[in-house]
Design a protein around this motif. Structure first.
Motif, PDB file in Angstrom:
ATOM      1  N   LYS A   1       0.832  -1.215   0.000  1.00  0.00           N
ATOM      2  CA  LYS A   1       0.000   0.000   0.000  1.00  0.00           C
ATOM      3  C   LYS A   1       0.862   1.259   0.000  1.00  0.00           C
ATOM      4  O   LYS A   1       0.497   2.276  -0.605  1.00  0.00           O
ATOM      5  CB  LYS A   1      -0.947   0.001   1.206  1.00  0.00           C
ATOM      6  N   LEU A   2       1.980   1.188   0.687  1.00  0.00           N
ATOM      7  CA  LEU A   2       2.912   2.340   0.663  1.00  0.00           C
ATOM      8  C   LEU A   2       3.455   2.534  -0.754  1.00  0.00           C
ATOM      9  O   LEU A   2       3.693   3.668  -1.195  1.00  0.00           O
ATOM     10  CB  LEU A   2       4.077   2.101   1.630  1.00  0.00           C
ATOM     11  N   CYS A   3       3.605   1.407  -1.469  1.00  0.00           N
ATOM     12  CA  CYS A   3       4.174   1.477  -2.819  1.00  0.00           C
ATOM     13  C   CYS A   3       3.216   2.085  -3.845  1.00  0.00           C
ATOM     14  O   CYS A   3       3.653   2.514  -4.910  1.00  0.00           O
ATOM     15  CB  CYS A   3       4.587   0.082  -3.292  1.00  0.00           C
ATOM     16  N   TYR A   4       1.904   2.063  -3.584  1.00  0.00           N
ATOM     17  CA  TYR A   4       0.999   2.709  -4.554  1.00  0.00           C
ATOM     18  C   TYR A   4       0.252   3.891  -3.946  1.00  0.00           C
ATOM     19  O   TYR A   4      -0.780   4.338  -4.465  1.00  0.00           O
ATOM     20  CB  TYR A   4       0.067   1.706  -5.252  1.00  0.00           C
ATOM     21  N   GLY A   5       0.795   4.408  -2.843  1.00  0.00           N
ATOM     22  CA  GLY A   5       0.274   5.670  -2.299  1.00  0.00           C
ATOM     23  C   GLY A   5      -1.040   5.557  -1.575  1.00  0.00           C
ATOM     24  O   GLY A   5      -1.697   6.570  -1.328  1.00  0.00           O
ATOM     25  N   ASP A   6      -1.429   4.315  -1.215  1.00  0.00           N
ATOM     26  CA  ASP A   6      -2.681   4.157  -0.472  1.00  0.00           C
ATOM     27  C   ASP A   6      -2.457   4.521   0.999  1.00  0.00           C
ATOM     28  O   ASP A   6      -3.383   4.918   1.695  1.00  0.00           O
ATOM     29  CB  ASP A   6      -3.168   2.712  -0.594  1.00  0.00           C
ATOM     30  N   LEU A   7      -1.209   4.367   1.446  1.00  0.00           N
ATOM     31  CA  LEU A   7      -0.826   4.790   2.792  1.00  0.00           C
ATOM     32  C   LEU A   7       0.346   5.752   2.663  1.00  0.00           C
ATOM     33  O   LEU A   7       1.119   5.677   1.694  1.00  0.00           O
ATOM     34  CB  LEU A   7      -0.404   3.579   3.640  1.00  0.00           C
ATOM     35  N   VAL A   8       0.461   6.631   3.633  1.00  0.00           N
ATOM     36  CA  VAL A   8       1.583   7.584   3.628  1.00  0.00           C
ATOM     37  C   VAL A   8       2.504   7.246   4.796  1.00  0.00           C
ATOM     38  O   VAL A   8       2.032   7.061   5.931  1.00  0.00           O
ATOM     39  CB  VAL A   8       1.056   9.036   3.743  1.00  0.00           C
ATOM     40  N   ALA A   9       3.781   7.136   4.513  1.00  0.00           N
ATOM     41  CA  ALA A   9       4.758   6.730   5.543  1.00  0.00           C
ATOM     42  C   ALA A   9       4.807   7.744   6.681  1.00  0.00           C
ATOM     43  O   ALA A   9       4.686   8.953   6.462  1.00  0.00           O
ATOM     44  CB  ALA A   9       6.136   6.612   4.910  1.00  0.00           C
TER      45      ALA A   9
ATOM     46  N   ARG B   1      -4.133  14.464  -3.920  1.00  0.00           N
ATOM     47  CA  ARG B   1      -4.884  13.230  -4.219  1.00  0.00           C
ATOM     48  C   ARG B   1      -4.996  12.990  -5.723  1.00  0.00           C
ATOM     49  O   ARG B   1      -5.014  11.842  -6.173  1.00  0.00           O
ATOM     50  CB  ARG B   1      -6.256  13.294  -3.550  1.00  0.00           C
ATOM     51  N   ASP B   2      -5.067  14.040  -6.500  1.00  0.00           N
ATOM     52  CA  ASP B   2      -5.131  13.877  -7.958  1.00  0.00           C
ATOM     53  C   ASP B   2      -3.823  13.302  -8.505  1.00  0.00           C
ATOM     54  O   ASP B   2      -3.822  12.462  -9.402  1.00  0.00           O
ATOM     55  CB  ASP B   2      -5.422  15.229  -8.629  1.00  0.00           C
ATOM     56  N   ASP B   3      -2.695  13.780  -7.938  1.00  0.00           N
ATOM     57  CA  ASP B   3      -1.391  13.260  -8.375  1.00  0.00           C
ATOM     58  C   ASP B   3      -1.289  11.764  -8.070  1.00  0.00           C
ATOM     59  O   ASP B   3      -0.777  10.974  -8.880  1.00  0.00           O
ATOM     60  CB  ASP B   3      -0.254  13.998  -7.653  1.00  0.00           C
ATOM     61  N   VAL B   4      -1.762  11.403  -6.873  1.00  0.00           N
ATOM     62  CA  VAL B   4      -1.717   9.985  -6.484  1.00  0.00           C
ATOM     63  C   VAL B   4      -2.595   9.165  -7.431  1.00  0.00           C
ATOM     64  O   VAL B   4      -2.198   8.080  -7.879  1.00  0.00           O
ATOM     65  CB  VAL B   4      -2.170   9.802  -5.005  1.00  0.00           C
ATOM     66  N   ALA B   5      -3.782   9.718  -7.757  1.00  0.00           N
ATOM     67  CA  ALA B   5      -4.689   9.008  -8.682  1.00  0.00           C
ATOM     68  C   ALA B   5      -4.005   8.788 -10.035  1.00  0.00           C
ATOM     69  O   ALA B   5      -4.091   7.707 -10.618  1.00  0.00           O
ATOM     70  CB  ALA B   5      -5.975   9.808  -8.864  1.00  0.00           C
ATOM     71  N   LEU B   6      -3.319   9.819 -10.514  1.00  0.00           N
ATOM     72  CA  LEU B   6      -2.634   9.683 -11.808  1.00  0.00           C
ATOM     73  C   LEU B   6      -1.505   8.663 -11.728  1.00  0.00           C
ATOM     74  O   LEU B   6      -1.285   7.874 -12.656  1.00  0.00           O
ATOM     75  CB  LEU B   6      -2.099  11.051 -12.262  1.00  0.00           C
ATOM     76  N   ALA B   7      -0.776   8.671 -10.592  1.00  0.00           N
ATOM     77  CA  ALA B   7       0.316   7.702 -10.415  1.00  0.00           C
ATOM     78  C   ALA B   7      -0.233   6.278 -10.387  1.00  0.00           C
ATOM     79  O   ALA B   7       0.395   5.344 -10.918  1.00  0.00           O
ATOM     80  CB  ALA B   7       1.072   8.008  -9.126  1.00  0.00           C
ATOM     81  N   ARG B   8      -1.420   6.112  -9.807  1.00  0.00           N
ATOM     82  CA  ARG B   8      -1.999   4.761  -9.709  1.00  0.00           C
ATOM     83  C   ARG B   8      -2.364   4.186 -11.074  1.00  0.00           C
ATOM     84  O   ARG B   8      -2.504   2.980 -11.228  1.00  0.00           O
ATOM     85  CB  ARG B   8      -3.245   4.789  -8.819  1.00  0.00           C
ATOM     86  N   ARG B   9      -2.553   5.069 -12.035  1.00  0.00           N
ATOM     87  CA  ARG B   9      -2.843   4.564 -13.389  1.00  0.00           C
ATOM     88  C   ARG B   9      -1.615   3.894 -13.994  1.00  0.00           C
ATOM     89  O   ARG B   9      -1.710   3.205 -14.991  1.00  0.00           O
ATOM     90  CB  ARG B   9      -3.319   5.710 -14.287  1.00  0.00           C
ATOM     91  N   ARG B  10      -0.453   4.152 -13.367  1.00  0.00           N
ATOM     92  CA  ARG B  10       0.786   3.527 -13.860  1.00  0.00           C
ATOM     93  C   ARG B  10       1.150   2.307 -13.023  1.00  0.00           C
ATOM     94  O   ARG B  10       2.203   1.710 -13.220  1.00  0.00           O
ATOM     95  CB  ARG B  10       1.922   4.551 -13.845  1.00  0.00           C
ATOM     96  N   VAL B  11       0.288   2.004 -12.016  1.00  0.00           N
ATOM     97  CA  VAL B  11       0.541   0.848 -11.161  1.00  0.00           C
ATOM     98  C   VAL B  11      -0.704  -0.045 -11.190  1.00  0.00           C
ATOM     99  O   VAL B  11      -1.786   0.387 -10.809  1.00  0.00           O
ATOM    100  CB  VAL B  11       0.797   1.292  -9.694  1.00  0.00           C
ATOM    101  N   GLY B  12      -0.516  -1.271 -11.638  1.00  0.00           N
ATOM    102  CA  GLY B  12      -1.640  -2.213 -11.615  1.00  0.00           C
ATOM    103  C   GLY B  12      -1.578  -3.003 -10.322  1.00  0.00           C
ATOM    104  O   GLY B  12      -0.523  -3.545  -9.981  1.00  0.00           O
ATOM    105  N   VAL B  13      -2.705  -3.032  -9.606  1.00  0.00           N
ATOM    106  CA  VAL B  13      -2.702  -3.721  -8.310  1.00  0.00           C
ATOM    107  C   VAL B  13      -3.674  -4.901  -8.353  1.00  0.00           C
ATOM    108  O   VAL B  13      -4.810  -4.765  -8.802  1.00  0.00           O
ATOM    109  CB  VAL B  13      -3.119  -2.746  -7.177  1.00  0.00           C
TER     110      VAL B  13
END
Lengths: 225, 300
Positions: free
Chosen positions: A45-53, A70-82
């Motif tokens: 979760k830390l690796c895809y920004g669902d949790l913050v260290a 939150r928008d930046d995190v959403a965009l980053a998640r489009r580059r991470v398949g979970v």
């Protein structure tokens, strides 16, 4: 791609992860192992920004998560398949709609990826279940549908949390084969699992790095497998 | 044009994005019903405000320009007194027109109390003179003093005593109508906010999945905002139509009925209620958007 430096994370007063440093280089294949409750899911979760260290630095594609809105995190998640162990589907949507969900939320027309979708469902062996609803699928079919959804946006990184936890050995091997294929296509893969047989099987097919969480810390654990 | 284009995109929507949030039949029906009920009430509040406004305007403008002189005298003195009053009025600055009411007109005035066959000639009824002022008006005190000298039986009634409290009452009634509309608007906002909150809570898993696959807050919020705005618009349009129908069925304006029979819309005022569904939709849009974005921020 994804980088953690001296990351510490805890729930409430307790510390779950401490001093974690990890770098997921492009095209690498990692296994993350450790006993139940050791923090494998938390680390993913830390690796895809669902949790913050709590302490330390997590960077997603070069950007510090603390500086991302939150928008930046959403965009980053489009580059991470979970791929989650419990798959996380929308039960009122068909398999095809669930798989194309990342495309829809990105504002693209699902019709534009229809042939990709057919190829993808064929690749994971779910062509005939295209219109089925998730509750109608078996455990293995759900995991394969989750994998199809994770890769439809052609992400750079695929993170899978116990993807073989609810399936038999034959289905585990089938899922592993799909993940190995993705890695051979250049995707970075990290799988959290406690299934040592799966890790041994993967080591026979591809160069993998095995990490173990023990006593809140991350260690390299390849030699003893 | 850009705003219009955004509104069109919002209304026409995106079928695949709409399917992402599962249908919530019960909440949807309740939201539509609540919006319809509020719109129905809003039509009546608006009708009340506009009718009160008309009444206040009439009493403050039209009646303010007229006065009455009542002459009580014996039968043989009556004509002389009337003539004297008319002469005084003819030389009073600010009087535009003055005329004695005919027997028929006096009969009409008394008919509601004494019936149609009033023997006016046999009764010692005072004579009434209607006085119309010009825009500047006349000096009422000065006129009273002159009448006391020239026609002792004449009493000037400039309607101030009863007109002012009625104008104030009509003005307050108008304000009450507007206040009622404000309360209805606020209640609509509260109902929609509660419904949107309930829907967001019920769809926590949907929100979680959407975030997992890279949905932005604006995308998630839009799915809820559009749904609730359109539900409210539809419900409010139905409520407004029913309200207008009910107002149309009210008895028409009748002088004998006074205020109550004039409690409808007149002329262009019939167009005002058409704004109620749009206002309700605007309120729903703002309430749901604020709720959704706040909830999404809370859950991040």
């Amino acid at each position: 791609m994804i980088e953690l430096e001296e990351v510490t994370y805890g729930y409430g007063a307790g510390t779950l992860l401490s001093g974690i440093s990890l770098k997921l280089a492009p095209g690498s294949f990692h296994f993350l192992t450790g006993p139940s409750g050791s923090g494998k899911t938390t680390l993913l979760k830390l690796c895809y920004g669902d949790l913050v260290a709590g302490q330390g630095r997590v960077a997603l594609f070069g950007q510090d998560v603390r500086n991302m809105d939150r928008d930046d995190v959403a965009l980053a998640r489009r580059r991470v398949g979970v791929v989650h162990q419990d798959c996380q589907f929308l039960d009122h949507l068909s398999v095809a709609e669930n798989v194309t969900l990342p495309v829809i939320v990105a504002g693209r027309a699902a019709s534009g990826v229809e042939s990709d979708l057919d190829d993808l469902l064929g690749w994971v062996g779910l062509s005939t279940q295209k219109e089925a609803l998730p509750p109608e699928l078996s455990g293995g079919e759900r995991q394969r549908a989750a994998l199809a959804r994770a890769v439809i946006m052609s992400p750079d990184v695929i993170l899978a949390d116990e993807p073989t936890g609810n399936v038999d050995w034959e289905m585990s091997l089938r899922l592993l084969t799909l993940l190995v294929e993705l890695n051979r296509m250049g995707k970075t893969v990290m799988i959290a699992t406690h299934d040592m047989n799966l890790i041994r099987q993967a080591k026979a097919q591809v160069a993998v790095r095995v990490l173990r969480i023990s006593n809140q810390r991350l260690q390299l654990a390849g030699a003893d497998l | 044009m850009a705003v219009l284009s955004k509104v069109l995109v919002f209304v026409t929507g995106d079928a695949q994005a709409d399917r992402v949030v599962p249908p919530t039949g019960f909440t949807a029906r309740l939201t539509g019903l609540a919006a319809g009920s509020m719109a129905f009430l809003a039509v009546f509040a608006l009708a009340l405000s506009l009718a009160s406004g008309r009444l206040a305007d009439r009493w403050s403008d039209a009646l303010a320009q007229s006065s009455t002189i009542r002459i009580s005298a014996t039968e043989d003195q009556m004509d002389a007194q009337v003539l004297a009053v008319l002469e005084v009025l003819a030389t009073t600055p600010g009087v535009l027109e003055a005329r004695p009411l005919s027997d028929d007109e006096q009969n009409t005035l008394l008919e509601p109390w004494f019936g149609p066959d009033l023997p006016l000639d046999d009764l010692p009824i005072p004579r009434l003179i209607e006085v119309i002022e010009d825009a500047g008006g006349f000096d009422a005190t000065g006129l009273r003093n002159r009448l006391a000298g020239e026609a002792p039986g004449a009493v000037l009634d400039d309607h101030t005593k009863w007109r002012e409290p009625l104008v104030a009452a009509a003005g307050r009634l108008r304000s009450l109508g507007y206040l009622a509309m404000l309360v209805i608007t606020a209640t609509t906002a509260i109902i929609i906010t509660l419904a949107a909150n309930a829907a967001l809570a019920a769809n926590a898993q949907v929100i979680r999945v959407l975030r997992l696959v890279g949905a932005r807050d604006a995308y998630i919020a839009r799915a809820f905002v559009r749904r609730y705005t359109l539900r409210t618009l539809t419900g409010a349009a139905a409520g407004t139509a029913l309200g207008l129908g009910a107002v149309a069925l009210l008895p028409g304006g009748d002088p004998a009925g006074g205020f109550l029979t004039g409690l409808g819309f007149q002329g262009a005022h019939w167009l005002w209620p058409l704004l109620i569904p749009l206002l309700a939709a605007l309120v729903a849009f703002a309430a749901t958007r604020m709720t959704a974005l706040a909830t999404l921020k809370e859950r991040s």
